[in-house]
Scaffold this motif. Sequence first.
Motif, PDB file in Angstrom:
ATOM      1  N   ASN A  64       1.104   7.605  -8.021  1.00 51.01           N
ATOM      2  CA  ASN A  64       1.951   6.406  -7.973  1.00 51.01           C
ATOM      3  C   ASN A  64       1.441   5.402  -6.940  1.00 51.01           C
ATOM      4  O   ASN A  64       1.366   4.197  -7.209  1.00 51.01           O
ATOM      5  N   GLU A  65       1.101   5.923  -5.777  1.00 53.83           N
ATOM      6  CA  GLU A  65       0.650   5.032  -4.693  1.00 53.83           C
ATOM      7  C   GLU A  65      -0.667   4.353  -5.084  1.00 53.83           C
ATOM      8  O   GLU A  65      -0.842   3.146  -4.887  1.00 53.83           O
ATOM      9  N   GLN A  66      -1.560   5.117  -5.666  1.00 55.52           N
ATOM     10  CA  GLN A  66      -2.857   4.570  -6.078  1.00 55.52           C
ATOM     11  C   GLN A  66      -2.700   3.522  -7.181  1.00 55.52           C
ATOM     12  O   GLN A  66      -3.390   2.513  -7.177  1.00 55.52           O
ATOM     13  N   GLN A  79     -11.375   3.104  -0.522  1.00 53.81           N
ATOM     14  CA  GLN A  79     -11.373   3.918   0.702  1.00 53.81           C
ATOM     15  C   GLN A  79     -10.117   4.793   0.759  1.00 53.81           C
ATOM     16  O   GLN A  79     -10.170   5.938   1.188  1.00 53.81           O
ATOM     17  N   HIS A  80      -9.006   4.221   0.301  1.00 60.00           N
ATOM     18  CA  HIS A  80      -7.752   4.958   0.346  1.00 60.00           C
ATOM     19  C   HIS A  80      -7.785   6.146  -0.617  1.00 60.00           C
ATOM     20  O   HIS A  80      -7.335   7.247  -0.292  1.00 60.00           O
ATOM     21  N   LEU A  81      -8.342   5.884  -1.770  1.00 57.95           N
ATOM     22  CA  LEU A  81      -8.502   6.955  -2.767  1.00 57.95           C
ATOM     23  C   LEU A  81      -9.321   8.108  -2.177  1.00 57.95           C
ATOM     24  O   LEU A  81      -8.988   9.287  -2.345  1.00 57.95           O
ATOM     25  N   GLY A 119      -0.129  10.893  10.374  1.00 57.89           N
ATOM     26  CA  GLY A 119      -1.321  10.109  10.697  1.00 57.89           C
ATOM     27  C   GLY A 119      -1.714   9.163   9.575  1.00 57.89           C
ATOM     28  O   GLY A 119      -2.009   7.993   9.803  1.00 57.89           O
ATOM     29  N   HIS A 120      -1.654   9.667   8.367  1.00 58.65           N
ATOM     30  CA  HIS A 120      -2.055   8.883   7.199  1.00 58.65           C
ATOM     31  C   HIS A 120      -1.070   7.728   6.954  1.00 58.65           C
ATOM     32  O   HIS A 120      -1.472   6.593   6.721  1.00 58.65           O
ATOM     33  N   ILE A 121       0.215   8.042   7.022  1.00 62.04           N
ATOM     34  CA  ILE A 121       1.233   7.019   6.761  1.00 62.04           C
ATOM     35  C   ILE A 121       1.166   5.918   7.811  1.00 62.04           C
ATOM     36  O   ILE A 121       1.147   4.734   7.478  1.00 62.04           O
ATOM     37  N   HIS A 124      -2.947   4.324   7.465  1.00 63.93           N
ATOM     38  CA  HIS A 124      -3.484   3.774   6.220  1.00 63.93           C
ATOM     39  C   HIS A 124      -2.409   3.245   5.267  1.00 63.93           C
ATOM     40  O   HIS A 124      -2.557   2.166   4.702  1.00 63.93           O
ATOM     41  N   ASP A 125      -1.327   4.009   5.092  1.00 66.98           N
ATOM     42  CA  ASP A 125      -0.275   3.525   4.192  1.00 66.98           C
ATOM     43  C   ASP A 125       0.414   2.297   4.783  1.00 66.98           C
ATOM     44  O   ASP A 125       0.779   1.372   4.063  1.00 66.98           O
ATOM     45  N   LEU A 126       0.580   2.304   6.091  1.00 66.49           N
ATOM     46  CA  LEU A 126       1.207   1.160   6.759  1.00 66.49           C
ATOM     47  C   LEU A 126       0.353  -0.098   6.588  1.00 66.49           C
ATOM     48  O   LEU A 126       0.880  -1.195   6.397  1.00 66.49           O
TER      49      LEU A 126
HETATM   50 FE   FE2 Z   1      -1.770   7.173   0.997  1.00 66.82          FE
END
Ligand code: FE2
Length: 161
Positions: A64-66, A79-81, A119-121, A124-126
């Motif tokens: 969903n996020e991707q 990069q996120h993928l 860490g990820h949220i 990178h997600d932020l």
């Molecule tokens: Fe993510």
Amino acid sequence: MSSVLERPAHAGFVVEWRDGFRIGVAQVDAEHRHLFTLVKSLSMANVQDTLGELLDYVVTHFTNEQELMEASGFPDFRQHLALHEAFSAQVAEFLSSGSEWNEDRIQELRKFLNKWLVGHILTHDLRFGRWYMEQGRHAQAHPVTAARPKTGWFDRLLGRA
Ligand SMILES: [Fe+2]
């Protein structure tokens, strides 16, 4: 130095969801929240079922996020993928290490999952959330939709109103 024996039973490493983890994209925030709930609920009594549900949900969430990132044209999508793929590989490696489940191994998994998620949220997600909201603001400032009645100061300035 404290040993395992000194540690009270079930004094596990648990990170609770908090509002500070929000990135401002409602669907992503709701899914992240559910991930924390699932990680928290991992225990010896339910490890097989909960782990299955958790990994299933991780895949759903990443997908969903991707999709949201790709559809919105997020420039760091690739990069996120790769970060999601690296995480999946780490989880697979942990699970294939073959050890029997016990309290310590569950704690180790929960700690890894919580730390990675936080860490990820927060990094990178932020970054995505901020970019996404910025796009929304641009979209509002420069609507693609057809002309609305113009009665603002700009029109008055030009004598149109
Ligand atoms: Fe993510």
